[in-house]
Design a protein around this motif. Sequence first.
Motif, short mmCIF file in Angstrom:
data_model
loop_
_atom_site.label_atom_id
_atom_site.label_comp_id
_atom_site.label_asym_id
_atom_site.label_seq_id
_atom_site.Cartn_x
_atom_site.Cartn_y
_atom_site.Cartn_z
N LYS A 73 0.82 -1.22 0.00
CA LYS A 73 0.00 0.00 0.00
C LYS A 73 0.85 1.26 0.00
O LYS A 73 0.37 2.32 -0.40
CB LYS A 73 -0.94 0.02 1.21
CG LYS A 73 -2.14 -0.86 1.03
CD LYS A 73 -3.16 -0.61 2.12
CE LYS A 73 -4.41 -1.41 1.88
NZ LYS A 73 -5.44 -1.12 2.85
N SER A 74 2.08 1.16 0.43
CA SER A 74 2.99 2.31 0.42
C SER A 74 4.01 2.11 -0.68
O SER A 74 4.42 1.00 -0.97
CB SER A 74 3.71 2.45 1.76
OG SER A 74 2.79 2.73 2.78
N GLY A 75 4.41 3.20 -1.29
CA GLY A 75 5.43 3.10 -2.33
C GLY A 75 5.51 4.39 -3.12
O GLY A 75 4.79 5.36 -2.85
N PRO A 76 6.38 4.38 -4.11
CA PRO A 76 6.55 5.59 -4.91
C PRO A 76 5.32 5.87 -5.77
O PRO A 76 4.51 4.98 -6.07
CB PRO A 76 7.76 5.26 -5.79
CG PRO A 76 7.75 3.77 -5.89
CD PRO A 76 7.22 3.28 -4.57
N THR A 77 5.19 7.09 -6.18
CA THR A 77 4.09 7.50 -7.05
C THR A 77 4.14 6.70 -8.35
O THR A 77 5.18 6.61 -8.99
CB THR A 77 4.19 9.01 -7.35
OG1 THR A 77 3.99 9.71 -6.12
CG2 THR A 77 3.17 9.46 -8.38
#
Length: 184
Positions: free
Chosen positions: A106-110
């Motif tokens: 769910k988290s990460g670079p654009t």
Amino acid sequence: MALVAGSATASAAPGPLKPIAKLDVQRYLGVWNQVAAIPQPFNLDCLRNTQARYTLIDPNNIKVENTCTKFTGQRSGINGNARVNDQKTKAQLHVSFPGVPFQSSKSGPTNYIVTYIAPDYSWALVGSPDRLSGFVLKRDKGVNSSQWRSIKNVISTRGYNPCFFITTPIDGAYKNIQPLCTVR
């Protein structure tokens, strides 16, 4: 440096895809119809009626429900999450889908940028920072000749080649699959 077709001059490749100045997330929520896209490995079996539905979870997360009709005639879908990565514009997000390689966190670079939105929020151009993906989304299903011209113009001004986008058939609206640059 890329050589411009039909010209002896060279031009620099565009920088990363730029977001719009400010996305009104509430207005962006709802159902969008894909009318053209750069083909992606995860949706190659989608033949027509490709849609995305966005529903607010909280100020930083949006539920993503993607559906399409496959070549077999069956409906297919996947649910994911879009996390806002840029609080200033709200137009840069990280979209993730459980079980999809390189997109399960769910988290990460654009990887999803709203680079254009019509003033009335009737259509949008979204893509990845490197322009390896791009999607033309519309609220309604129809696209007339004038709208196709506007879409191709926006795609070009955002540093994309319109020939890389393939039209997406929608029952009752548009039935052809063809490079966007050939649409009249």
